[in-house]
Scaffold this active site. Structure first.
Site, PDB file in Angstrom:
ATOM      1  N   HIS A  28      -8.055  13.824  18.870  1.00 50.33           N
ATOM      2  CA  HIS A  28      -6.718  14.178  18.381  1.00 50.33           C
ATOM      3  C   HIS A  28      -6.198  15.509  18.910  1.00 50.33           C
ATOM      4  O   HIS A  28      -5.027  15.831  18.680  1.00 50.33           O
ATOM      5  CB  HIS A  28      -6.710  14.158  16.848  1.00 50.33           C
ATOM      6  CG  HIS A  28      -6.886  12.769  16.303  1.00 50.33           C
ATOM      7  ND1 HIS A  28      -8.121  12.183  16.197  1.00 50.33           N
ATOM      8  CD2 HIS A  28      -5.983  11.839  15.907  1.00 50.33           C
ATOM      9  CE1 HIS A  28      -7.978  10.952  15.737  1.00 50.33           C
ATOM     10  NE2 HIS A  28      -6.696  10.716  15.548  1.00 50.33           N
TER      11      HIS A  28
ATOM     12  N   ARG B 154     -23.651  14.601  30.066  1.00 54.26           N
ATOM     13  CA  ARG B 154     -23.083  14.977  28.758  1.00 54.26           C
ATOM     14  C   ARG B 154     -21.725  14.307  28.605  1.00 54.26           C
ATOM     15  O   ARG B 154     -21.112  13.887  29.591  1.00 54.26           O
ATOM     16  CB  ARG B 154     -22.885  16.491  28.665  1.00 54.26           C
ATOM     17  CG  ARG B 154     -24.163  17.287  28.665  1.00 54.26           C
ATOM     18  CD  ARG B 154     -24.866  17.195  27.322  1.00 54.26           C
ATOM     19  NE  ARG B 154     -25.960  18.138  27.254  1.00 54.26           N
ATOM     20  CZ  ARG B 154     -27.199  17.900  27.673  1.00 54.26           C
ATOM     21  NH1 ARG B 154     -27.491  16.735  28.217  1.00 54.26           N
ATOM     22  NH2 ARG B 154     -28.137  18.821  27.563  1.00 54.26           N
TER      23      ARG B 154
ATOM     24  N   ILE C 246       1.796   9.241  22.652  1.00 52.64           N
ATOM     25  CA  ILE C 246       1.064   9.871  23.762  1.00 52.64           C
ATOM     26  C   ILE C 246       0.574   8.800  24.734  1.00 52.64           C
ATOM     27  O   ILE C 246       0.339   9.080  25.899  1.00 52.64           O
ATOM     28  CB  ILE C 246      -0.144  10.722  23.278  1.00 52.64           C
ATOM     29  CG1 ILE C 246      -1.166   9.872  22.511  1.00 52.64           C
ATOM     30  CG2 ILE C 246       0.313  11.928  22.485  1.00 52.64           C
ATOM     31  CD1 ILE C 246      -2.529  10.537  22.362  1.00 52.64           C
ATOM     32  N   ASP C 247       0.416   7.555  24.246  1.00 52.99           N
ATOM     33  CA  ASP C 247      -0.190   6.498  25.072  1.00 52.99           C
ATOM     34  C   ASP C 247       0.721   6.048  26.222  1.00 52.99           C
ATOM     35  O   ASP C 247       0.236   5.456  27.182  1.00 52.99           O
ATOM     36  CB  ASP C 247      -0.509   5.264  24.209  1.00 52.99           C
ATOM     37  CG  ASP C 247      -1.426   5.599  23.035  1.00 52.99           C
ATOM     38  OD1 ASP C 247      -2.095   6.641  23.091  1.00 52.99           O
ATOM     39  OD2 ASP C 247      -1.457   4.821  22.075  1.00 52.99           O
TER      40      ASP C 247
ATOM     41  N   MET D 121      -7.703   9.408  24.972  1.00 46.53           N
ATOM     42  CA  MET D 121      -7.019   8.399  24.149  1.00 46.53           C
ATOM     43  C   MET D 121      -6.113   7.498  24.991  1.00 46.53           C
ATOM     44  O   MET D 121      -5.981   7.699  26.196  1.00 46.53           O
ATOM     45  CB  MET D 121      -6.208   9.089  23.065  1.00 46.53           C
ATOM     46  CG  MET D 121      -7.031   9.509  21.865  1.00 46.53           C
ATOM     47  SD  MET D 121      -5.952  10.179  20.590  1.00 46.53           S
ATOM     48  CE  MET D 121      -7.056  10.161  19.182  1.00 46.53           C
TER      49      MET D 121
ATOM     50  N   GLY E  21       4.537  -0.626  17.204  1.00 43.29           N
ATOM     51  CA  GLY E  21       4.386  -1.075  15.816  1.00 43.29           C
ATOM     52  C   GLY E  21       5.613  -0.692  15.003  1.00 43.29           C
ATOM     53  O   GLY E  21       6.168  -1.514  14.251  1.00 43.29           O
ATOM     54  N   THR E  22       6.072   0.549  15.180  1.00 41.86           N
ATOM     55  CA  THR E  22       7.245   1.042  14.450  1.00 41.86           C
ATOM     56  C   THR E  22       8.480   0.234  14.842  1.00 41.86           C
ATOM     57  O   THR E  22       9.307  -0.110  14.000  1.00 41.86           O
ATOM     58  CB  THR E  22       7.457   2.538  14.775  1.00 41.86           C
ATOM     59  OG1 THR E  22       6.239   3.221  14.487  1.00 41.86           O
ATOM     60  CG2 THR E  22       8.572   3.147  13.957  1.00 41.86           C
TER      61      THR E  22
ATOM     62  N   GLU F 234     -10.585   5.610  26.300  1.00 38.10           N
ATOM     63  CA  GLU F 234     -11.302   5.059  25.139  1.00 38.10           C
ATOM     64  C   GLU F 234     -11.339   3.529  25.193  1.00 38.10           C
ATOM     65  O   GLU F 234     -12.239   2.909  24.635  1.00 38.10           O
ATOM     66  CB  GLU F 234     -10.646   5.523  23.832  1.00 38.10           C
ATOM     67  CG  GLU F 234      -9.185   5.107  23.691  1.00 38.10           C
ATOM     68  CD  GLU F 234      -8.511   5.603  22.422  1.00 38.10           C
ATOM     69  OE1 GLU F 234      -9.141   6.341  21.646  1.00 38.10           O
ATOM     70  OE2 GLU F 234      -7.320   5.245  22.213  1.00 38.10           O
TER      71      GLU F 234
HETATM   72  O1  F6P Z   1      -1.489   5.614  19.554  1.00 37.95           O
HETATM   73  C1  F6P Z   1      -1.859   6.950  19.544  1.00 37.95           C
HETATM   74  C2  F6P Z   1      -3.340   7.105  19.329  1.00 37.95           C
HETATM   75  O2  F6P Z   1      -3.660   8.475  19.360  1.00 37.95           O
HETATM   76  C3  F6P Z   1      -4.218   6.329  20.299  1.00 37.95           C
HETATM   77  O3  F6P Z   1      -4.304   6.911  21.561  1.00 37.95           O
HETATM   78  C4  F6P Z   1      -5.512   6.288  19.540  1.00 37.95           C
HETATM   79  O4  F6P Z   1      -6.286   5.182  19.948  1.00 37.95           O
HETATM   80  C5  F6P Z   1      -5.061   6.133  18.112  1.00 37.95           C
HETATM   81  O5  F6P Z   1      -3.719   6.588  18.056  1.00 37.95           O
HETATM   82  C6  F6P Z   1      -5.879   6.907  17.109  1.00 37.95           C
HETATM   83  O6  F6P Z   1      -5.437   6.591  15.821  1.00 37.95           O
HETATM   84  P1  F6P Z   1      -5.797   7.454  14.539  1.00 37.95           P
HETATM   85  O7  F6P Z   1      -4.914   8.661  14.525  1.00 37.95           O
HETATM   86  O8  F6P Z   1      -5.530   6.540  13.386  1.00 37.95           O
HETATM   87  O9  F6P Z   1      -7.248   7.839  14.640  1.00 37.95           O
END
Ligand code: F6P
Length: 382
Positions: free
Chosen positions: A306, A300, A160-161, A203, A138-139, A256
């Site tokens: 984050h 569970r 991180i992705d 994530m 995006g950036t 996710e």
């Molecule tokens: O792109 C990094 C990331 O942490 C993704 O892994 C996650 O889906 C998203 O950002 C979470 O975004 P936010 O910080 O807006 O909750």
């Protein structure tokens, strides 16, 4: 990886003729934060000052650029930040100068304007010659618009992705994998004590890199990634089989963005005005409930969230961040702009900044790590 280029095609710095007029640069961190941002800011700032180039920091990503919040960065500002998580200049994953909310109309609808020219003006007024943009896809797409206006940008790949096109690795990824692996390891022992199925949600948006790497590193029994749609019947069968064989637990690492065959991802929320509005989340809870209902094995779930983005970067990310920051400065000193710093096949290089804009690098079906995981009986739910 199909898109690996040779050192020559990436254009290594050694071949280039110095021709820089860059005297002042600005640094911006865009999108979600991640470990290693400060290490890059430090590397860029120290290298620049070392070569007589002035540095400015833009606060809170493109939001601060639109609002003209730009301040000088000196050596004291970047001292002792190598190991710090977050970013000393702040970030923002909602502000897009191309589509910026400027007020409401009579009906209460938000009015958007393209403020890219305003951003460029704010940089030019300070006589800034180039912008170092640290961010994800995006950036980089916003950076591309700024380069289209004739302003110099250098991109440094962060997330991180690990899903940025053009580079094999982004900084922040290794730390996230380390944190996710530790979480999976810890869940292992409690799952064994209670004979439970434990689902850990990780994530990564539409890319399963964190889950694949952490899942393999922790020996997860089932790994679910967005790139391989799962069949819930196979997951249930796997849990029952393990229980019948006397295995006292099942560990599931779930992205996710993982989704059932023919089904959809689970959306946690929509963040209005964000370039990437969808926030994923909820798959672990859904899976744990479904598995418990269908197997009668207590289940569970944990959503790591984050935690994966916080805290000190690993040694690997500190090194990578320093290399990326240095390479960005080498390019600028040689008068090269509109490039994205990358690592391909273990070689540091750079590609067109546009290469990474608005694209995601997903895990190919034939990725060797998937084959390696399958060879140790890891199930992908397919
Ligand atoms: O792109 C990094 C990331 O942490 C993704 O892994 C996650 O889906 C998203 O950002 C979470 O975004 P936010 O910080 O807006 O909750």
């Amino acid at each position: 990886m199909n898109d690996i280029k040779t050192e020559e095609s990436m254009g290594t710095i050694q071949d280039r003729v110095p021709s820089s007029n860059i005297k002042r640069i600005a640094v911006l961190t865009g999108g979600g934060d991640c470990p290693g941002l400060n290490a890059v800011i430090r590397a860029v700032t120290k290298d620049a000052i070392n070569h007589g180039i002035e540095v400015f920091g833009i606060e809170d990503g493109f939001l601060g650029l639109v609002e003209d919040r730009i301040r000088p960065l000196n050596l004291d500002d970047v001292s002792n930040i190598l190991t710090q998580g977050g970013t000393i200049i702040g970030s923002n994953n909602r502000a897009d100068p191309q589509h910026f909310p400027v007020g409401k109309d009579d009906q209460g609808n938000t009015i958007f304007k393209d403020l890219t020219d305003v951003c460029v003006t704010h940089l030019k007024v300070r006589k800034i010659d180039a912008l170092v943009v640290i961010g994800g896809d995006g950036t980089m797409s916003i950076a591309k618009k700024i380069t289209d206006k004739g302003f110099n940008c250098i991109g440094i790949p962060k997330t991180i992705d690990n899903d940025l096109h053009g580079t094999d690795i982004t900084f922040g990824f290794q730390t996230a994998v380390h944190i996710a692996t530790e979480a999976l390891d810890r869940v292992h022992s409690t799952a064994a004590s209670h004979h439970r199925v434990m689902v850990v949600e990780l994530m990564g948006r539409n890319a399963g890199w964190i889950t694949l790497h952490a899942g393999v590193a922790s020996g997860a029994d089932i790994i679910l990634i967005p790139e391989i749609e799962f069949d819930i019947d196979i997951i249930v069968e796997q849990c029952i089989k393990r229980s019948q064989k006397g295995k006292r637990f099942t560990i599931i690492a779930a992205s996710e963005g993982a989704k059932p065959k023919g089904g959809d991802q689970i959306v946690d929320r929509i963040v209005e005005n964000s370039p990437e509005a969808i926030r994923l989340g909820g798959i672990a809870k859904w899976l744990a409930n479904e598995i418990e209902e269908r197997t009668e094995i207590e289940s569970r779930y944990v959503v790591l969230g984050h935690v994966q983005r916080g805290g000190t970067p690993t040694a690997g990310d500190r090194v990578l961040s320093t290399q990326f920051g240095h390479h960005a400065m080498e390019l600028l000193k040689l008068g090269k702009t509109n490039r994205l710093v990358v690592m391909q096949g273990g070689v540091l290089g750079d590609v067109e900044i546009t290469s990474a804009a608005d694209k995601q690098r997903l895990i190919p079906a034939n990725h060797p790590l998937i084959a390696a995981a399958r060879s140790v009986y890891t199930c992908f739910g397919d």
